[in-house]
Design a protein around this motif. Structure first.
Motif, PDB file in Angstrom:
ATOM      1  N   PHE A 116     -72.164 -66.795 -37.716  1.00  0.00           N
ATOM      2  CA  PHE A 116     -73.615 -67.012 -37.637  1.00  0.00           C
ATOM      3  C   PHE A 116     -73.853 -68.516 -37.516  1.00  0.00           C
ATOM      4  CE2 PHE A 116     -72.942 -63.161 -40.150  1.00  0.00           C
ATOM      5  CZ  PHE A 116     -73.774 -62.252 -39.509  1.00  0.00           C
ATOM      6  N   PRO A 117     -73.704 -69.072 -36.299  1.00  0.00           N
ATOM      7  CA  PRO A 117     -73.821 -70.527 -36.122  1.00  0.00           C
ATOM      8  C   PRO A 117     -75.120 -71.115 -36.665  1.00  0.00           C
ATOM      9  CG  PRO A 117     -72.923 -69.510 -34.147  1.00  0.00           C
ATOM     10  CD  PRO A 117     -73.320 -68.387 -35.053  1.00  0.00           C
ATOM     11  N   ALA A 118     -76.191 -70.317 -36.691  1.00  0.00           N
ATOM     12  CA  ALA A 118     -77.468 -70.824 -37.219  1.00  0.00           C
ATOM     13  C   ALA A 118     -77.367 -71.165 -38.706  1.00  0.00           C
ATOM     14  CB  ALA A 118     -78.573 -69.799 -36.984  1.00  0.00           C
ATOM     15  N   LEU A 119     -76.380 -70.580 -39.390  1.00  0.00           N
ATOM     16  CA  LEU A 119     -76.222 -70.827 -40.827  1.00  0.00           C
ATOM     17  C   LEU A 119     -75.203 -71.928 -41.126  1.00  0.00           C
ATOM     18  CD1 LEU A 119     -76.086 -67.120 -42.102  1.00  0.00           C
ATOM     19  CD2 LEU A 119     -78.068 -68.650 -42.032  1.00  0.00           C
ATOM     20  N   ALA A 120     -74.626 -72.509 -40.081  1.00  0.00           N
ATOM     21  CA  ALA A 120     -73.543 -73.478 -40.284  1.00  0.00           C
ATOM     22  C   ALA A 120     -73.980 -74.652 -41.158  1.00  0.00           C
ATOM     23  CB  ALA A 120     -73.033 -73.981 -38.936  1.00  0.00           C
ATOM     24  N   ARG A 121     -75.215 -75.101 -40.999  1.00  0.00           N
ATOM     25  CA  ARG A 121     -75.660 -76.275 -41.770  1.00  0.00           C
ATOM     26  C   ARG A 121     -75.729 -76.002 -43.261  1.00  0.00           C
ATOM     27  NH1 ARG A 121     -81.871 -76.727 -41.628  1.00  0.00           N
ATOM     28  NH2 ARG A 121     -82.572 -74.633 -41.102  1.00  0.00           N
ATOM     29  N   PHE A 122     -75.768 -74.712 -43.647  1.00  0.00           N
ATOM     30  CA  PHE A 122     -75.843 -74.384 -45.072  1.00  0.00           C
ATOM     31  C   PHE A 122     -74.455 -74.287 -45.719  1.00  0.00           C
ATOM     32  CE2 PHE A 122     -79.683 -72.421 -43.177  1.00  0.00           C
ATOM     33  CZ  PHE A 122     -80.642 -73.193 -43.825  1.00  0.00           C
ATOM     34  N   ASP A 123     -73.391 -74.116 -44.899  1.00  0.00           N
ATOM     35  CA  ASP A 123     -72.013 -74.056 -45.403  1.00  0.00           C
ATOM     36  C   ASP A 123     -71.923 -73.133 -46.626  1.00  0.00           C
ATOM     37  OD1 ASP A 123     -69.307 -74.596 -45.713  1.00  0.00           O
ATOM     38  OD2 ASP A 123     -69.621 -76.504 -46.741  1.00  0.00           O
ATOM     39  N   LEU A 124     -72.286 -71.878 -46.433  1.00  0.00           N
ATOM     40  CA  LEU A 124     -72.449 -70.946 -47.550  1.00  0.00           C
ATOM     41  C   LEU A 124     -71.185 -70.766 -48.385  1.00  0.00           C
ATOM     42  CD1 LEU A 124     -74.632 -68.223 -45.784  1.00  0.00           C
ATOM     43  CD2 LEU A 124     -75.383 -70.047 -47.321  1.00  0.00           C
ATOM     44  N   GLN A 125     -70.009 -70.872 -47.761  1.00  0.00           N
ATOM     45  CA  GLN A 125     -68.758 -70.685 -48.500  1.00  0.00           C
ATOM     46  C   GLN A 125     -68.143 -72.000 -48.973  1.00  0.00           C
ATOM     47  OE1 GLN A 125     -67.715 -68.201 -44.922  1.00  0.00           O
ATOM     48  NE2 GLN A 125     -66.216 -67.384 -46.361  1.00  0.00           N
ATOM     49  N   GLY A 126     -68.728 -73.094 -48.562  1.00  0.00           N
ATOM     50  CA  GLY A 126     -68.188 -74.398 -48.945  1.00  0.00           C
ATOM     51  C   GLY A 126     -66.932 -74.790 -48.192  1.00  0.00           C
ATOM     52  N   ILE A 127     -66.590 -74.049 -47.140  1.00  0.00           N
ATOM     53  CA  ILE A 127     -65.348 -74.322 -46.407  1.00  0.00           C
ATOM     54  C   ILE A 127     -65.439 -75.642 -45.655  1.00  0.00           C
ATOM     55  CG2 ILE A 127     -63.898 -73.520 -44.497  1.00  0.00           C
ATOM     56  CD1 ILE A 127     -64.369 -70.677 -45.411  1.00  0.00           C
ATOM     57  N   GLN A 128     -66.603 -75.903 -45.050  1.00  0.00           N
ATOM     58  CA  GLN A 128     -66.747 -77.145 -44.292  1.00  0.00           C
ATOM     59  C   GLN A 128     -66.673 -78.375 -45.198  1.00  0.00           C
ATOM     60  OE1 GLN A 128     -69.051 -74.085 -42.820  1.00  0.00           O
ATOM     61  NE2 GLN A 128     -70.360 -75.617 -41.859  1.00  0.00           N
ATOM     62  N   SER A 129     -67.276 -78.291 -46.370  1.00  0.00           N
ATOM     63  CA  SER A 129     -67.234 -79.440 -47.279  1.00  0.00           C
ATOM     64  C   SER A 129     -65.811 -79.701 -47.753  1.00  0.00           C
ATOM     65  CB  SER A 129     -68.169 -79.217 -48.469  1.00  0.00           C
ATOM     66  OG  SER A 129     -67.797 -78.068 -49.207  1.00  0.00           O
ATOM     67  N   LYS A 130     -65.041 -78.628 -47.980  1.00  0.00           N
ATOM     68  CA  LYS A 130     -63.640 -78.800 -48.379  1.00  0.00           C
ATOM     69  C   LYS A 130     -62.837 -79.443 -47.249  1.00  0.00           C
ATOM     70  CE  LYS A 130     -63.608 -74.839 -51.549  1.00  0.00           C
ATOM     71  NZ  LYS A 130     -63.122 -73.445 -51.749  1.00  0.00           N
ATOM     72  N   MET A 131     -63.097 -78.994 -46.005  1.00  0.00           N
ATOM     73  CA  MET A 131     -62.391 -79.570 -44.869  1.00  0.00           C
ATOM     74  C   MET A 131     -62.767 -81.037 -44.691  1.00  0.00           C
ATOM     75  SD  MET A 131     -60.187 -79.242 -42.454  1.00  0.00           S
ATOM     76  CE  MET A 131     -59.913 -77.533 -41.945  1.00  0.00           C
ATOM     77  N   ALA A 132     -64.040 -81.361 -44.907  1.00  0.00           N
ATOM     78  CA  ALA A 132     -64.477 -82.759 -44.774  1.00  0.00           C
ATOM     79  C   ALA A 132     -63.756 -83.654 -45.782  1.00  0.00           C
ATOM     80  CB  ALA A 132     -65.987 -82.852 -44.949  1.00  0.00           C
ATOM     81  N   LEU A 133     -63.582 -83.157 -47.000  1.00  0.00           N
ATOM     82  CA  LEU A 133     -62.870 -83.934 -48.020  1.00  0.00           C
ATOM     83  C   LEU A 133     -61.411 -84.164 -47.625  1.00  0.00           C
ATOM     84  CD1 LEU A 133     -64.282 -82.328 -51.307  1.00  0.00           C
ATOM     85  CD2 LEU A 133     -64.717 -84.652 -50.460  1.00  0.00           C
ATOM     86  N   LEU A 134     -60.771 -83.101 -47.095  1.00  0.00           N
ATOM     87  CA  LEU A 134     -59.381 -83.229 -46.662  1.00  0.00           C
ATOM     88  C   LEU A 134     -59.271 -84.196 -45.490  1.00  0.00           C
ATOM     89  CD1 LEU A 134     -58.251 -79.497 -46.861  1.00  0.00           C
ATOM     90  CD2 LEU A 134     -57.519 -81.342 -48.377  1.00  0.00           C
ATOM     91  N   ARG A 135     -60.223 -84.081 -44.544  1.00  0.00           N
ATOM     92  CA  ARG A 135     -60.211 -84.989 -43.392  1.00  0.00           C
ATOM     93  C   ARG A 135     -60.365 -86.438 -43.851  1.00  0.00           C
ATOM     94  NH1 ARG A 135     -64.375 -85.623 -39.937  1.00  0.00           N
ATOM     95  NH2 ARG A 135     -65.408 -86.376 -41.840  1.00  0.00           N
ATOM     96  N   ASP A 136     -61.209 -86.665 -44.852  1.00  0.00           N
ATOM     97  CA  ASP A 136     -61.393 -88.024 -45.356  1.00  0.00           C
ATOM     98  C   ASP A 136     -60.112 -88.542 -46.015  1.00  0.00           C
ATOM     99  OD1 ASP A 136     -63.966 -88.015 -44.441  1.00  0.00           O
ATOM    100  OD2 ASP A 136     -64.893 -87.602 -46.387  1.00  0.00           O
ATOM    101  N   ARG A 137     -59.397 -87.669 -46.724  1.00  0.00           N
ATOM    102  CA  ARG A 137     -58.121 -88.080 -47.333  1.00  0.00           C
ATOM    103  C   ARG A 137     -57.126 -88.488 -46.248  1.00  0.00           C
ATOM    104  NH1 ARG A 137     -55.680 -83.921 -51.547  1.00  0.00           N
ATOM    105  NH2 ARG A 137     -53.976 -85.461 -51.394  1.00  0.00           N
ATOM    106  N   VAL A 138     -57.063 -87.676 -45.187  1.00  0.00           N
ATOM    107  CA  VAL A 138     -56.160 -87.992 -44.088  1.00  0.00           C
ATOM    108  C   VAL A 138     -56.604 -89.286 -43.408  1.00  0.00           C
ATOM    109  CG1 VAL A 138     -55.324 -87.230 -41.839  1.00  0.00           C
ATOM    110  CG2 VAL A 138     -55.510 -85.600 -43.697  1.00  0.00           C
ATOM    111  N   ASP A 139     -57.912 -89.432 -43.240  1.00  0.00           N
ATOM    112  CA  ASP A 139     -58.435 -90.616 -42.565  1.00  0.00           C
ATOM    113  C   ASP A 139     -58.069 -91.884 -43.326  1.00  0.00           C
ATOM    114  OD1 ASP A 139     -60.297 -91.466 -40.282  1.00  0.00           O
ATOM    115  OD2 ASP A 139     -61.159 -92.508 -41.998  1.00  0.00           O
ATOM    116  N   ASN A 140     -58.078 -91.816 -44.652  1.00  0.00           N
ATOM    117  CA  ASN A 140     -57.676 -92.977 -45.454  1.00  0.00           C
ATOM    118  C   ASN A 140     -56.225 -93.368 -45.173  1.00  0.00           C
ATOM    119  OD1 ASN A 140     -60.156 -93.282 -46.723  1.00  0.00           O
ATOM    120  ND2 ASN A 140     -59.620 -91.916 -48.426  1.00  0.00           N
ATOM    121  N   ILE A 141     -55.362 -92.351 -45.022  1.00  0.00           N
ATOM    122  CA  ILE A 141     -53.953 -92.639 -44.704  1.00  0.00           C
ATOM    123  C   ILE A 141     -53.851 -93.225 -43.297  1.00  0.00           C
ATOM    124  CG2 ILE A 141     -51.654 -91.641 -44.430  1.00  0.00           C
ATOM    125  CD1 ILE A 141     -52.476 -89.480 -46.446  1.00  0.00           C
TER     126      ILE A 141
END
Length: 503
Positions: free
Chosen positions: A223-248
């Motif tokens: 449901f792409p219309a709901l993507a901004r709500f990140d109902l399962q928190g998966i996107q926020s978890k991925m963003a945190l991991l991406r930031d960790r990698v980005d620091n390296i």
């Protein structure tokens, strides 16, 4: 005939012909492929089995080799035959050359700036050229062969230290491949074993979590219309991991910039030079592209390679006669008084058959990476609308009894038969574990070397047996990468002639 009568007859005839043409056109208009009836709003989402590859294979037996199903607001089409895979990936390759980008994929690839998710076009062609002809060319791979040798011999020492004790083969292979990829990417940037170990440890944890998130079903994708709500928190978890990698990444790039006068052979140096030069005249190569390609190398080259070796070892332990035949070949070509070297690989013909058969039964990405048509297209008389998520069930195609004799049996010798000499080029649509067409995997050459070198080494250097009372378990755990449901644990025993070879 009176003019009025003639006019009425003409108008009636014209109307009947026009109606007939409309009906005929309607009859010829392509319809969606058949498929299961879903529920309002959610479609078939509630009925999905976690093992999508087998679930789709079962649905194809009922609805045919091409079927559709509604997944939330997203239409999906599944292809399960070699002829229809040929139609999608060869005949209409240009139309299906884009990807249906998941939200997690967009996040971890710096906005879809990598070779996997970038749409077909000039930027993707530039990235493909950089990967295939520069970073992963035979010459580039030869230049870093000493890194692979060093890490693989380190793994031999580590396994030898565990002789007589159970070893988790998949975990051991994952650590080895991660070290190879890390040192290939920026080995020349790191100073000393301590720094390499520290960076490698960070990456091992992050990459495993990234691959896990990429394989999770995400409401935002259905449901792409709901993507901004990140109902399962998966996107926020991925963003945190991406930031960790980005620091390296930032640490490595800064370190490389400080050592600008120091020439190294690692791939980070090559990409930073490309970034400074700005790409080509038409397409810029930015820092986002540098980081996105680095991310591709880590996520695409680690779990897939480790999983393939683990599957190969499971099949070999399940078929001791095939394992013995492979060890006999290694004894003849390499001998028991030395370790396997990459130069031996072209001569190890039975090894290549074992790898081919492993990838037939256990393709790393059982549904490949979903394609997405850039315009409506008709396949086998059915309409595939623009934007559809198209799955190619390569797992089912490579086990199709209409393509293969004894399709569920592990038989490396089958490729010696006339007409069955398969390779990884994607030209045979009963066998394409790395995909086909313009979006075929860019890392095939590296994967071939690493799988062949690692598998040959652990089979040649050690005898393996299962712990007492254990049998080989070949059950699967579905994800973006197909892993074993139960990790393969086996006990190594040294088999080389000199103990010093393990040191």
């Amino acid at each position: 005939m009176e003019p009025t009568t003639f006019l009425y007859t003409f108008l009636l005839t014209t109307f009947l012909i026009y109606t007939a043409l409309l009906l005929l056109r309607k009859r010829r208009t392509a319809t969606l492929p058949p498929g299961p009836t879903g529920l309002p709003l959610v479609g078939s989402l509630p009925f999905l089995d976690p093992s999508l590859h087998t679930y789709f294979a079962d649905l194809s037996k009922k609805h045919g080799p091409i079927f559709s199903l509604q997944l939330g607001s997203k239409l999906a089409v599944v292809i399960s035959s070699s002829s229809l895979a040929h139609a999608v990936l060869r005949e209409h390759d240009n139309t299906f050359a884009n990807r249906d980008v998941p939200e997690t994929g967009r996040l971890f690839s710096y906005g879809g700036n990598d070779i996997v998710w970038t749409p077909n076009g000039p930027t993707w062609r530039m990235l493909r050229r950089i990967c295939v002809h520069e970073m992963l060319s035979p010459q580039s791979l030869d230049a870093v062969s000493s890194i692979r040798q060093q890490e693989i011999r380190s793994t031999v020492r580590h396994i030898h230290a565990s002789s007589g004790n159970p070893v988790d083969i998949g975990a051991e292979m994952f650590l080895n491949v991660m070290n190879i990829v890390t040192n290939t990417m920026w080995g020349g940037t790191l100073e000393g074993d301590k720094e390499r170990e520290s960076v490698g440890k960070d990456f091992k944890e992050v990459v495993a979590n990234i691959i896990d998130l990429l394989g999770r079903p995400n409401v935002s994708d259905f449901f792409p219309a709901l993507a901004r709500f990140d109902l399962q928190g998966i996107q926020s978890k991925m963003a945190l991991l991406r930031d960790r990698v980005d620091n390296i990444f930032e640490r490595m790039i800064e370190k490389k910039s400080c050592d600008e006068g120091k020439r190294t052979k690692d791939l980070l140096e090559f990409m930073l030079r490309m970034e400074r030069e700005g790409g080509d005249s038409k397409t810029p190569f930015t820092m986002s592209h540098v980081k996105a390609l680095l991310m591709d190398m880590f996520t695409g080259g680690t779990d897939t390679t480790a999983a393939t070796i683990e599957w190969a070892m499971a099949e070999l332990l399940n078929k001791p006669d095939i394992l013995k035949k492979l060890q006999d070949e290694l004894g003849q070509i390499v001998g028991k008084d030395k370790l396997v070297d990459e130069s031996h690989l072209p001569k190890l013909h039975f090894l290549s058959l074992v790898i081919k058969e492993t990838l037939r039964l256990h393709p790393p990405l059982p549904l490949l990476i979903p394609h997405c048509p850039s315009s409506p297209c008709t396949i086998d008389g059915y309409l595939i609308p623009e934007g559809t998520k198209v799955f190619i069930n390569v797992w089912a195609i490579q086990r199709d009894p209409s393509n293969w004799t004894d399709p569920l049996e592990f038989k490396p010798e089958r490729y010696l038969q006339q007409g069955l000499q398969r390779d990884f080029s994607g030209k045979d649509f009963d066998y394409f574990p790395f995909g086909s067409g313009r979006r075929i995997c860019a890392g095939i050459a590296m994967a071939e070397r690493m799988v062949g070198y690692l598998l040959a080494t652990i089979v040649h250097s050690f005898d393996w047996k299962l712990p007492e009372g254990k049998d080989v378990d070949l059950s699967e755990k579905f994800g973006i990468v197909m892993n074993k449901a139960i990790p393969l644990v086996a006990i190594p025993t040294p088999r080389l002639s000199k103990n010093v070879l393990y040191n």
